[in-house]
Every structure is written in C-alpha cells, then in structure tokens.
Design a protein around this motif. Structure first.
Motif, short mmCIF file in Angstrom:
data_model
loop_
_atom_site.label_atom_id
_atom_site.label_comp_id
_atom_site.label_asym_id
_atom_site.label_seq_id
_atom_site.Cartn_x
_atom_site.Cartn_y
_atom_site.Cartn_z
N ALA A 1 40.46 48.07 41.70
CA ALA A 1 39.93 46.70 41.73
C ALA A 1 41.07 45.68 41.80
O ALA A 1 41.99 45.70 41.00
N ARG A 2 41.00 44.83 42.78
CA ARG A 2 41.96 43.74 42.94
C ARG A 2 41.34 42.45 42.40
O ARG A 2 40.17 42.42 42.04
N TYR A 3 42.10 41.38 42.39
CA TYR A 3 41.64 40.13 41.77
C TYR A 3 40.34 39.62 42.37
O TYR A 3 39.48 39.09 41.67
N GLY A 4 40.13 39.78 43.66
CA GLY A 4 38.88 39.35 44.30
C GLY A 4 37.69 40.16 43.79
O GLY A 4 36.61 39.63 43.53
N ASN A 5 37.90 41.47 43.67
CA ASN A 5 36.84 42.34 43.15
C ASN A 5 36.54 42.03 41.69
O ASN A 5 35.38 42.07 41.27
N MET B 1 32.91 40.84 40.49
CA MET B 1 32.16 41.61 39.50
C MET B 1 31.77 40.72 38.31
O MET B 1 30.66 40.82 37.79
N ARG B 2 32.66 39.85 37.90
CA ARG B 2 32.37 38.95 36.78
C ARG B 2 31.21 38.03 37.12
O ARG B 2 30.25 37.91 36.36
N LYS B 3 31.25 37.39 38.29
CA LYS B 3 30.24 36.39 38.65
C LYS B 3 28.91 36.99 39.09
O LYS B 3 27.86 36.44 38.80
N ASN B 4 28.95 38.09 39.82
CA ASN B 4 27.74 38.62 40.44
C ASN B 4 27.12 39.82 39.75
O ASN B 4 25.97 40.16 40.01
N PHE B 5 27.86 40.48 38.88
CA PHE B 5 27.31 41.64 38.19
C PHE B 5 27.23 41.41 36.68
O PHE B 5 26.16 41.52 36.09
N LEU B 6 28.34 41.10 36.06
CA LEU B 6 28.37 41.02 34.59
C LEU B 6 27.71 39.76 34.04
O LEU B 6 26.92 39.84 33.10
N PRO C 1 48.01 45.91 36.14
CA PRO C 1 48.54 44.79 35.34
C PRO C 1 48.76 43.53 36.18
O PRO C 1 49.34 43.58 37.25
N GLY C 2 48.23 42.41 35.71
CA GLY C 2 48.38 41.12 36.36
C GLY C 2 47.23 40.75 37.28
O GLY C 2 47.04 39.57 37.59
N GLN C 3 46.42 41.70 37.72
CA GLN C 3 45.33 41.40 38.66
C GLN C 3 44.22 40.56 38.04
O GLN C 3 43.66 39.70 38.70
N PRO D 1 42.53 32.09 37.56
CA PRO D 1 42.53 31.55 36.19
C PRO D 1 41.16 31.69 35.52
O PRO D 1 40.13 31.40 36.11
N GLY D 2 41.18 32.14 34.33
CA GLY D 2 39.95 32.26 33.55
C GLY D 2 39.31 33.63 33.57
O GLY D 2 38.50 33.93 32.69
N ASP D 3 39.63 34.47 34.54
CA ASP D 3 38.98 35.78 34.60
C ASP D 3 39.33 36.65 33.41
O ASP D 3 38.45 37.19 32.75
N SER D 4 40.61 36.80 33.13
CA SER D 4 41.00 37.69 32.03
C SER D 4 40.47 37.16 30.70
O SER D 4 40.00 37.93 29.86
#
Length: 137
Positions: free
Chosen positions: A76-80, A84-89, A109-111, A116-119
């Motif tokens: 999973a890269r940053y786009g994925n 996943m956060r917005k459309n699944f979780l 690490p870092g993805q 901003p805000g995802d992690s």
C-alpha cells in the motif's frame, strides 16, 4: 471495672437493612446475555460488509466492534492508504460509536504520513502503524 460497648438502636437496625438492600441491588443487575466484543478482520482481498457491522451494532449484547487488519500492507502506497481511509474505513466507523479500530498496519515507513492527517487519523481510531519497528529498537 467492666467496659460495655453500646451501639445506638437505630444503628443496630440500619446495618442489616443496608446489607440486605445492597445484596438485592447486586443480584438484580444480572443480565441474561453477557456483554461481549466482536472482532471483524479485513485485508487487501477481504472486506467487511456494512450490513454485517450494522447487524452487530444493533445487538445490545455487543459492546465494541473492532475492525482488525490482516495481511501484509507493504504494497500500500500513500494514495492507497488515503483511499482506504476515506472509502472503506471511515464509512464503517460512521455506522456506530461501537465501531473501533484495533491491530497494526505494516505500511512502508513514511507512506502513511505523506498525506497530512492520514497517520494521525489511523492512530486516533485505534490502529497502530508499523508497531514492529518499535519492537526492533
């Protein structure tokens, strides 16, 4: 000389009455069904249906519904991660306040912090990110 303890009459009567009231209070709180938590796993190729979460959310015997990631998330890269956060979780967390995250995502690490805000979002909702790296240090 003999010392005699005296207890006032009202205190003699109050203690047994309070004890009896306390025991009936605790026995009347028993529930027919035990309260329990539910863990639903999801992965890259395995999803959780919204209807399944809604069914558990309506059940009064379920205290918390945990969404637990399985699989290897290194692909999973940053786009994925953002998708996943917005459309699944997020839609699944919005179903009920009972729904919560649990478990670890092993992203590269870092993805997770590229957007901003995802992690922070993942951590605020109960998941951990790259916990295995903390154990190596």
């Amino acid at each position: 000389m003999k010392i005699k303890k005296t207890v006032p009459y009202y205190l003699k009567r109050a203690l047994p009455i309070l004890g009896l009231a306390g025991t009936t209070l605790f026995t009347s709180c028993e529930k027919d069904e035990p309260i329990h938590d539910v863990e639903l796993t999801f992965g890259i190729d395995k999803t959780i249906e919204i209807s399944e979460i809604e069914q558990y959310a309506k059940d009064p015997s379920v205290r918390t519904i945990y969404l637990v990631p399985i699989d290897d998330w290194q692909r999973a890269r940053y786009g994925n991660i953002n998708f996943m956060r917005k459309n699944f979780l997020q839609p699944r967390l919005d179903i009920s306040p009972k729904v919560w995250g649990r478990g670890d995502f092993n992203f590269i690490p870092g993805q997770a912090s590229v957007i901003p805000g995802d992690s922070l979002w993942y951590i605020q909702h109960g998941w951990t990110i790259n916990k295995y790296l903390q154990n190596q240090k």
